[in-house]
Structures are given as C-alpha cells and as structure tokens.
Motif scaffolding. Structure first.
Motif, short mmCIF file in Angstrom:
data_model
loop_
_atom_site.label_atom_id
_atom_site.label_comp_id
_atom_site.label_asym_id
_atom_site.label_seq_id
_atom_site.Cartn_x
_atom_site.Cartn_y
_atom_site.Cartn_z
N PRO A 174 -10.48 0.45 6.22
CA PRO A 174 -10.67 0.75 7.65
C PRO A 174 -11.66 -0.20 8.33
O PRO A 174 -11.47 -0.53 9.50
N GLY A 220 -5.42 3.55 14.28
CA GLY A 220 -6.49 3.57 13.30
C GLY A 220 -7.12 4.95 13.20
O GLY A 220 -7.38 5.46 12.11
N TRP A 235 0.83 -1.21 0.00
CA TRP A 235 0.00 0.00 0.00
C TRP A 235 0.86 1.26 0.00
O TRP A 235 0.50 2.25 -0.64
N ALA A 243 -9.87 -1.92 -5.85
CA ALA A 243 -9.13 -0.65 -5.82
C ALA A 243 -7.97 -0.63 -6.82
O ALA A 243 -7.47 0.45 -7.15
N MET A 249 -1.08 8.10 5.73
CA MET A 249 -2.20 7.24 6.13
C MET A 249 -1.73 5.79 6.32
O MET A 249 -2.05 5.15 7.33
#
Ligand SMILES: CC1=C(/C=C/C(C)=C/C=C/C(C)=C/C=O)C(C)(C)CCC1
Ligand SMILES: CC1=C(/C=C/C(C)=C/C=C/C(C)=C/C=O)C(C)(C)CCC1
Lengths: 251, 251
Positions: free
Chosen positions: B201, B153, B97, B231, B133
């Motif tokens: 999330p 988180g 990611w 995605a 993030m």
C-alpha cells in the motif's frame, strides 16, 4: 475492428492470467502426484495433461493476440487496430477443446474409480459426443455470417445436452457408491462443470446479440478465458482434493 | 515519462534480482521437498508454486520493461523514453498477486497443520478477502487519475485490514498449540508478513505524494520488487525452516 487501450489491456491480462493458472496448476499436480494413491494417479495424470495442453495453447493465443493488434501511440496508450498481414487465430481454442474436453470427461470418470465395464460404457458415450460438439461449433465460430454461427451453434448444442444428460442422470446413480467424505464434493463438481461449460455457448452467442462489435469480442475472450480456468484448473484442483481424500480413506 | 540512465538501471537490476530470488527459491524447495515429513509437504509444495508463479511473471515484467523504455544513446547511457507502440504492463503484478496472495495464506495455514475444520474455516475467510483486496487495487493502479487511485486504494484497504485482523487475532490463538521450538519463529513470521505486506500500500500511494513523476514510479517498482522477495522467497524459506523443525519433532 478497433480495440481501445482498456479493451486491449483487459484481453491481454486475462490471457496472461490463464497461462499462469494452467501452467502452475499442471506443475502443482506434477509435484503432488506421489502423494496420491496409485489407483487415482490416472485421473491426476490426465489433469496434468489437460492443464499442460491449455497452457501451451494460451501461449500461442497470447502471441497471436499481440501480433494481431497494434498501435502507433507512444507508451501503447492509444487505440489498437488490426495488423497488416496477421490475424487473431480463434482456431487454437477449438484445437485445444477438441483434445481437452474428452480428457476432462476421462478425468472425471477416472477419479470415480468405478468398475472397468461401467467406465468404458460411460466413456464410449461421452468422448465421441464431446468431440462432435467441438467439431460442430468450429465452422460457426470462424464464419463471419451470423446465420451460419447460429446454425452450427444449434447443431453443437445437441451433443452438449446429451453430455449433460449422461453426466447428471447416468453418473448420478454411481454417486451413491462413492465414500461419504467425497459425495458432497463430487456433486458440487458437477455443478462447477455445468456452470463453467455453460459459459462457452453463452460467450459463443455474444456476437449474435446486438452488442457493438468489439465489446462483444472482448467479452467473448474474457468469457472463454474465465471458463477455461474454471473448467480445467479449478476443476483439476477439486479432482485432486477428491483423490487426496479417497487416498486417506483407502489407506 | 522519461527515465534517466541511473533510474533505468536501478529498475532493471531490481527486476533481475527478483527473477533470480524467486526462481532459485523454488528450485531449492523442490530439491528439499523429500527431506520434509509428508504432513508438511503441502505447505512447501504451495511455496514452490508461489515462487514459480512469481519467477514467471518477473520474466514477463522484465521483458515488458525492456520493450517499453528505449534510448537512442550510444552504449545506452542516455535518457530512456517510452517506446512507440508498447507500454509497460503493470497488470502482470496484479495477475501475479491475484494467484499468489491467496496461496501465501494457504501456505501459512498448511504449515500450522491445524485440524481440518479449523483450516477450512480460516481459509474460507482469508482467501476471498485476499482476492477482493487485489481485484479492488487494480482499477486504481491502471488509472492515471489520482482521485480514482485513492478511492480504490481505500476500498482495497478494507479487506487488507480484515486479513491482518484474522491473522493476528484468530490465528494468534492457535499459536499456543504449536510446538515450543517453532512458536517464536511463527510469531516472527507474522511480523515479516505485516512488514512486507505493508510495503505494497505504501508503494501504491507514492504516485499520490508530491514526488516528481518518474521518481515515484521508480520507487514504486523498487518497493514492489523488494516486498515480493520478502513476502514470497524469504517467507517461503522461513516456512521451510518451520516445516523442518516440526519434521524433527514429530519423528
Ligand atoms: C454448446 C456449444 C458449444 C459448447 C462448448 C463447450 C461446452 C465447450 C467446453 C469447453 C471446455 C470444457 C473447455 C476446456 O476445458 C460451442 C462449441 C461453443 C458452440 C456453441 C454451442
Ligand atoms: C492495501 C492495498 C493494497 C495491498 C496490497 C497487498 C497487501 C499486496 C500483497 C501482495 C503480496 C503479498 C504479494 C506477493 O507475494 C493494494 C492492492 C496495493 C492497493 C492499495 C491498498
């Protein structure tokens, strides 16, 4: 030495990050090569080779690391000790650098597209100095003795300083002759080079400071890994950006 | 933790599905690249790299999973326990990611073919926020402690919300300047993005809910896997579709 689970995972995932970064920077540049004017393809080709060599060596380093540290805990969540009959081979890094550091300088000089005679003159100074720098660092790196580490580190710093001198003073002059659109990017590139190359001697020195053994080793691995991403992959992408802009300008 | 045979097979086959989806989306785009106008090739090249990076990491994740869970039952139909000396490395996802989320944003901005200055301004906000993030999520993910998981988180949600804000409010303005034929597709693309990015999330939170341990873990793996297909691969195919239509329009 003993690595905690957290230390083991940190080194493991940083090595993995470097593999992916180098491998896919090489693939990206390979796919993008036709979009560059032929005049700048030499620089990008060298960048592909540099990232390819690095990806290959990091596959080796990763395997060497996994073989060298083992645990008997369930789920691998305990401490990791050194394996019997296998060590971590730091030599891969020096083999990698011996090949890639001269090539990084070739890449930089190639993208400038200077007159042929200026190119050869610059490379005749930079390439041997780079090879000498790496060769002198190696005996210090593999020695367990801090005195020897310090001595060879010092010797290796002489060609290092010479390279920086050539890049900043000599090469600085030819920056004025570059197209306006890339002048700022090129001068930023030199700072990326200074910043990333500067990490290596610092990481090399860590074992000499009074950081407890395995922490120094973990920081050194992370330092070399991050510096390798900056000095090869990020550097290659900036060179690519310069080559793209120059390709537009020349078109 | 203990996985039942059914749970083991579910995770196994979802991971396998992701490998095939990413790898062959990358191959499809690579073969189709010449059919796109040069102006949109940057977007498709980045899409190829994103799917390639994901395929590579899923090969690794798959191998890590197979090594981490073992059974002594004949035909592998019994329960699976954690292996001695090996754990499942969730870190691969975060390494993936860290590289691909910024690239997905580059891909989106590139296919819009906005003015250079608008592109740089958008990316200067989106890329660092995306990296932040992911980096903030990692310490929570590897921690066994639910408090730490919740805290990181929450921190990671701040750049997440910021990215969504930039995409929906800032980028919304430039949608009007897109050709009519792709405007609807592009606005649908943003919803795919919201939908698929929103899964992460939620999957991350599963271990915090009172679902019994290994169920939460299995749902999390399935959730991350499905979200990664949406995605990256599905997203890439929509970007490809937009680039094709724009290539016709511009011709
Ligand atoms: C000065 C100095 C060193 C410098 C190393 C450098 C500058 C390495 C650069 C490597 C690059 C750029 C690699 C990959 O792309 C050593 C050998 C650690 C030894 C200690 C003194
Ligand atoms: C908000 C938030 C998260 C968001 C993750 C996202 C949005 C990941 C997106 C990944 C993509 C798009 C991957 C592949 O293509 C984390 C890190 C789980 C931690 C918890 C809070």
């Amino acid at each position: 030495d003993l690595l905690s689970h957290g230390q083991y995972e940190t080194v493991y995932n940083f090595l993995s990050l470097v593999i992916a970064s180098q491998l896919f920077t090489a693939v990206f540049l390979l796919v993008s090569l036709p979009r560059i004017l032929p005049r700048y393809r030499q620089a990008i080709t060298v960048a592909i080779i540099v990232c390819g060599i690095a990806a290959y060596h990091y596959f080796r380093i990763f395997d060497s690391f996994k073989a060298a540290f083992v645990t008997t805990s369930v789920g691998g969540t305990g401490d990791y000790t050194q394996a019997v009959g296998q060590g971590f081979n730091e030599g891969y890094r020096y083999v990698d650098w011996l090949l890639t550091v001269p090539l990084l300088l070739v890449e930089l000089v190639a993208v400038l597209a200077l007159a042929r005679s200026v190119q050869s003159r610059l490379l005749a100074r930079l390439v041997p100095a780079a090879a000498l720098m790496i060769a002198l660092g190696y005996p210090g790196e593999i020695s367990g003795d801090n005195g020897i580490r310090g001595l060879f580190g010092l010797l290796s710093t002489i060609p290092f300083v010479y390279i920086l001198y050539v890049l900043f003073v000599q090469l600085g002059k030819s920056l004025d002759k570059q197209p306006a659109g890339v002048r700022k990017t090129l001068s930023r590139l030199r700072f990326l080079l200074l910043l990333s190359w500067g990490v290596y001697p610092v990481a090399y020195l860590l074992p000499l400071l009074n950081i407890s053994g395995s922490d120094a080793w973990v920081y050194k691995q992370v330092g070399y890994s991050v510096a390798d991403i900056l000095a090869k992959a990020v550097y290659a992408l900036i060179i690519f950006h310069v080559a793209r802009i120059k390709s537009f300008d020349d078109d």
